[in-house]
Design a protein around this motif. Structure first.
Motif, PDB file in Angstrom:
ATOM      1  N   ALA A 192     -10.415  82.330 -30.499  1.00  0.00           N
ATOM      2  CA  ALA A 192     -10.978  83.810 -30.854  1.00  0.00           C
ATOM      3  C   ALA A 192     -10.166  84.703 -29.879  1.00  0.00           C
ATOM      4  O   ALA A 192     -10.013  85.821 -30.399  1.00  0.00           O
ATOM      5  CB  ALA A 192     -12.213  83.664 -30.701  1.00  0.00           C
ATOM      6  N   ILE A 193      -9.927  84.414 -28.649  1.00  0.00           N
ATOM      7  CA  ILE A 193      -9.565  85.432 -27.801  1.00  0.00           C
ATOM      8  C   ILE A 193      -8.018  85.462 -27.515  1.00  0.00           C
ATOM      9  O   ILE A 193      -7.612  86.421 -26.847  1.00  0.00           O
ATOM     10  CB  ILE A 193     -10.259  85.351 -26.202  1.00  0.00           C
ATOM     11  N   GLY A 214     -18.523  87.975 -29.282  1.00  0.00           N
ATOM     12  CA  GLY A 214     -18.213  89.381 -29.213  1.00  0.00           C
ATOM     13  C   GLY A 214     -18.583  89.749 -27.904  1.00  0.00           C
ATOM     14  O   GLY A 214     -18.118  90.728 -27.248  1.00  0.00           O
ATOM     15  N   GLU A 215     -19.701  89.219 -27.332  1.00  0.00           N
ATOM     16  CA  GLU A 215     -20.234  89.798 -25.872  1.00  0.00           C
ATOM     17  C   GLU A 215     -18.962  89.339 -25.104  1.00  0.00           C
ATOM     18  O   GLU A 215     -18.860  90.173 -24.107  1.00  0.00           O
ATOM     19  CB  GLU A 215     -21.542  89.028 -25.594  1.00  0.00           C
ATOM     20  N   VAL A 216     -18.488  88.164 -25.100  1.00  0.00           N
ATOM     21  CA  VAL A 216     -17.581  87.721 -23.967  1.00  0.00           C
ATOM     22  C   VAL A 216     -16.275  88.650 -24.266  1.00  0.00           C
ATOM     23  O   VAL A 216     -15.836  89.264 -23.051  1.00  0.00           O
ATOM     24  CB  VAL A 216     -17.151  86.251 -24.585  1.00  0.00           C
ATOM     25  N   THR A 217     -15.675  89.021 -25.363  1.00  0.00           N
ATOM     26  CA  THR A 217     -14.719  89.807 -25.490  1.00  0.00           C
ATOM     27  C   THR A 217     -14.686  91.250 -24.876  1.00  0.00           C
ATOM     28  O   THR A 217     -14.171  91.752 -24.232  1.00  0.00           O
ATOM     29  CB  THR A 217     -14.286  90.161 -27.180  1.00  0.00           C
ATOM     30  N   ASN A 220     -24.034  99.251 -28.238  1.00  0.00           N
ATOM     31  CA  ASN A 220     -22.576  99.376 -28.848  1.00  0.00           C
ATOM     32  C   ASN A 220     -21.864  98.173 -28.796  1.00  0.00           C
ATOM     33  O   ASN A 220     -21.863  97.849 -27.476  1.00  0.00           O
ATOM     34  CB  ASN A 220     -21.790 100.422 -28.423  1.00  0.00           C
ATOM     35  N   GLN A 221     -21.354  97.563 -29.817  1.00  0.00           N
ATOM     36  CA  GLN A 221     -20.598  96.394 -29.631  1.00  0.00           C
ATOM     37  C   GLN A 221     -19.201  96.757 -30.084  1.00  0.00           C
ATOM     38  O   GLN A 221     -19.073  97.186 -30.865  1.00  0.00           O
ATOM     39  CB  GLN A 221     -21.202  95.244 -30.493  1.00  0.00           C
ATOM     40  N   SER A 222     -18.185  96.297 -29.128  1.00  0.00           N
ATOM     41  CA  SER A 222     -16.882  96.539 -29.296  1.00  0.00           C
ATOM     42  C   SER A 222     -16.367  95.694 -30.401  1.00  0.00           C
ATOM     43  O   SER A 222     -16.692  94.434 -30.641  1.00  0.00           O
ATOM     44  CB  SER A 222     -15.961  96.274 -27.965  1.00  0.00           C
ATOM     45  N   TYR A 233     -14.823  76.580 -38.204  1.00  0.00           N
ATOM     46  CA  TYR A 233     -15.643  77.427 -37.500  1.00  0.00           C
ATOM     47  C   TYR A 233     -15.162  78.138 -36.319  1.00  0.00           C
ATOM     48  O   TYR A 233     -14.874  77.521 -35.394  1.00  0.00           O
ATOM     49  CB  TYR A 233     -17.275  76.912 -37.163  1.00  0.00           C
ATOM     50  N   ASN A 234     -14.890  79.301 -36.370  1.00  0.00           N
ATOM     51  CA  ASN A 234     -14.243  79.894 -35.045  1.00  0.00           C
ATOM     52  C   ASN A 234     -15.364  80.819 -34.517  1.00  0.00           C
ATOM     53  O   ASN A 234     -14.995  81.585 -33.331  1.00  0.00           O
ATOM     54  CB  ASN A 234     -13.091  80.722 -35.438  1.00  0.00           C
ATOM     55  N   GLY A 235     -16.663  81.001 -34.731  1.00  0.00           N
ATOM     56  CA  GLY A 235     -17.489  81.632 -34.077  1.00  0.00           C
ATOM     57  C   GLY A 235     -17.571  82.997 -33.936  1.00  0.00           C
ATOM     58  O   GLY A 235     -18.358  83.704 -33.028  1.00  0.00           O
TER      59      GLY A 235
END
Length: 729
Positions: A503-504, A460-463, A70-72, A86-88
């Motif tokens: 992004a964050i 996404g994984e970092v956030t 599951n990804q937030s 490109y913001n990735g």
């Protein structure tokens, strides 16, 4: 590159890669149960990059039965948006979209990918590949391999066995520890006796407790299998590996039966069998154990505990005698400048415990700082280590926190502890959070998270990870580490760092925390410049990019400048960033400062190689051409230089390009293994080349002869033979 055999989708190289990938997921030597990824590809799968860069063959697909995690979802910004092209950010919460993984675990190809026709006359098997990431399985292998190299290099510098054990445990891939064994020994073989002894001692220390016996044996088996490749770069690889094998048997990390059993399974007269026979001969001689134990000069390597004990003794002797010159000489005699923070740490703790000795110890630290014996970065690191342990110290020294703050204040006032380090320490000592076990864990996980991000490019994984870690009041630590790590890397990582900060911003990390991180970076600019020569300009670009991306308001530059010390490097950096932002077309220029996020693809590298060879063939100098090859910073891709140079030499009927290869080999710019690989690639493409150059085979054989005569191609090199099915072997 070997082409796939008839009736098969995968080449041998692909099978090997995916075999290693699945093997990396095996934990505690258990077989992977049902659910192993089923992969069908038309090209070679190469980990890296962060996105699909080249189209696979028609119908190529990759599926997995494993349930995706599951990804937030990352909520899009409502007010602020980056101007970067490109913001990735992952679309649809990290699932779905062309060129991404779907929620069901399938990889959906972009619409614009076209099939490659292998019957096309211009088809090149070398280029019928693509790069993709997304499979957690493949990513874990890449992360492990990258981390292993860092662990080994740090161990050779620090000799800290406990740190290696902890790092391997953190990676949580015990089924791939044989790769660590292989890399450790192969890297030690190309270094001095000290590192060879360190490698043998480390394997003995990790055996059974960290590295399972079967993984140890498998690692040495892999070394035997690769000894021919090793001998291309390390002339005495056979002798060295036989010594490592014999030492492993003497240290009881390999059973004696390993040699006899392995020797019987090897081809008669082969290089691996020669290694085993030599190891057996060494062990069969009189007093073999004593001789093998001293093969690298004996167990004279300094373990961390031994060095710590020496530091403690020299400080105690100094306190008793007051002989500052003798203490300084002893510190210098340790020959471990990278470990001087331990001197600072122990001196501070001793000063806190012994009230009468505090001034003596502070005078010693001031003297070593003034003479440059202990650098400012090591001094700051020493204070930081004491700060990390201040809670434990408080058990023996109740007012340890207050004493450390007082010592830091004196050091800052006297100038042998930088103001930025002093401010950071003061904040940590008076923060209710920093100094706790949770904070230390946060810092450790942040470093790992950043390294994984640079490999995966998964925002996404970092956030998700930052949300799980909690402690939003420490997010400035993450941003600070992200920028400093990127500054010491290539443009790709710098672009990734800027894109991640954009992004964050606001949704994950508050703007205040980002601003605080940049202020700390500016305050520590002098220290950063010691390790990163162009840190000032790089940090100015990061600041300007943050303003252009609306992460920081333009007013931030004038505000932070007033908070910095007059005449400091930090103020100069802010002034430079302001000039960059106020320049004409600043937005467009700053957005492209790291290459615009495009990174560097294989096609870009090939085009650069073609241009430099064309320029040299047209009358360029060897010196300039060699510098261009060096500037590519792609030593693992030098075989492409060799391949294209040979093909161009055939087309132009000239040996001028051979002279370039000979010079590059003589300088050590292109390794022997890369030269061999380049010649092999030309042989692979010989059939296609003969369509345009009928005498290509004759020319190539002539080049091989001249290269052997010149000594830059091994005399034992032989042209690859072809099987009945046309496959190169």
């Amino acid at each position: 590159m070997t082409s796939p055999s008839n009736g098969s989708f995968l080449t041998d190289e692909q099978r090997n890669f995916f075999y290693m990938s699945t093997e990396a997921e095996t934990l505690n030597n258990e077989e992977i149960a049902s659910g192993t990824p089923s992969i069908q590809l038309g090209g070679v799968a190469i980990p890296g990059g962060g996105k699909l860069e080249k189209a696979p063959s028609s119908g190529a697909k990759l599926t997995t039965d494993h349930a995706t995690k599951n990804q937030s979802t990352l909520v899009p910004k409502a007010e602020k948006k980056s101007h970067a092209k490109y913001n990735g950010r992952p679309k649809k919460g990290g699932q779905g979209g062309k060129g991404t993984w779907t929620g069901s675990g399938k990889f959906e190809l972009p619409d614009d990918l076209e099939p490659v026709d292998k019957n096309d006359p211009n088809y090149d098997s070398d280029e019928d590949g693509h790069r993709f990431v997304g499979a957690d399985l493949a990513k874990s292998v890449v992360v492990f391999k990258e981390r292993v190299l860092t662990i080994i290099d740090e161990y050779f510098a620090s000799d800290d066995v406990k740190e290696v054990a902890a790092a391997l445990d953190e990676l949580e891939v015990p089924g791939f520890h044989h790769h660590f064994v292989k890399k450790l020994v192969s890297r030690a073989m190309d270094k001095n006796d000290r590192e060879k002894e360190q490698a043998s001692a480390l394997l003995s220390a990790l055996y059974a407790d960290v590295i399972a016996p079967d993984q140890m044996a498998k690692g040495f088996t892999k070394l035997l299998e690769s000894v021919e490749d090793l001998s291309l770069d390390i002339p005495d690889a056979v002798e060295l590996l036989s010594l490592f094998l014999a030492r492993a048997v003497v240290d009881d990390i390999l059973p004696p039966a390993f040699l006899s059993r392995t020797g019987k399974s090897l081809a008669e007269g082969s290089l691996p069998q020669t290694v085993v026979r030599k190891a057996e001969a060494r062990l069969g001689s009189r007093h073999a154990a004593e001789r093998v134990e001293r093969c690298w000069g004996g167990s004279t390597n300094k373990h961390v505990d031994e060095v710590k004990d020496k530091i403690k003794k020299l400080l105690l002797e100094y306190v008793d005698s007051g002989d500052k010159a003798e203490a300084t000489r002893c510190i210098k005699g340790l020959s471990m400048p990278f470990f001087h923070h331990e001197v600072v740490k122990q001196a501070l703790i001793m000063a806190m415990e012994r009230k009468k000795a505090d001034q003596l110890l502070l005078d010693l630290l001031a003297e070593t700082a003034a003479s440059g014996l202990i650098t400012s970065s090591q001094m700051a690191k020493g204070f930081g280590r004491v700060s990390d342990a201040v809670d434990d110290l408080s058990l023996d020294v109740p007012d340890a926190r207050e004493k450390l703050a007082a010592l830091a204040g004196l050091a800052t006032a006297d100038g042998w502890l930088s103001e930025s380090a002093g401010k950071q320490l003061d904040h940590e000592l008076h923060s209710p959070v920093v100094g706790s076990e949770a904070t230390r864990k946060f810092k450790a996980k942040v470093r790992t998270l950043i390294q994984e991000y640079f490999l995966s490019d998964d925002i996404g994984e970092v956030t998700r990870s930052l949300d799980e870690l909690g402690h939003p009041e420490l997010h400035h630590v993450f941003v600070k580490h992200l920028v400093t790590s990127a500054m010491d890397r290539h443009a790709r990582e710098k672009e990734m760092a800027s894109a991640l900060i954009s992004a964050i911003d606001a949704e994950v990390v508050s703007t205040d925390e980002i601003g605080r991180a940049f202020r700390l970076l500016l305050e520590q600019a002098e220290d950063l410049a010691l390790d990163i020569p162009d840190a000032a300009y790089e940090l100015a670009l990061f600041l300007a990019r943050a303003v252009v991306d609306d992460v920081l308001p333009p007013l931030y530059l004038s505000q932070v400048q007033n908070q910095l010390k007059d005449g400091s490097l930090g103020q100069e950096i802010v002034h430079t960033a302001s000039a960059i932002v106020s320049a004409r077309h600043a937005g467009e220029r700053v957005l492209r400062c790291w290459g615009g996020g495009a990174g560097r693809t294989v096609e870009d590298a090939k085009e650069s190689i073609k241009k430099l060879l064309d320029e040299y063939a047209a009358g360029g100098t060897i010196t300039e051409a060699c510098q261009c090859i060096r500037d590519l910073s792609l030593p693992f891709f030098h075989h492409e230089v060799v391949k294209k140079a040979l093909i161009l030499a055939m087309e132009k009927q000239t040996e001028r390009l051979l002279a370039l290869l000979a010079e590059a080999a003589a300088q050590g710019l292109i390794s022997t293994s890369q030269i061999v690989k380049g010649f092999g690639r030309v042989y692979d493409a010989l059939d296609d080349l003969m369509l345009d150059i009928p005498n290509a085979r004759t020319l190539l054989e002539g080049f091989v002869g001249k290269a052997k005569e010149g000594g830059w191609l091994p005399a034992g090199f032989e042209a690859p033979t072809r099987a009945a099915n046309g496959k190169v072997e």
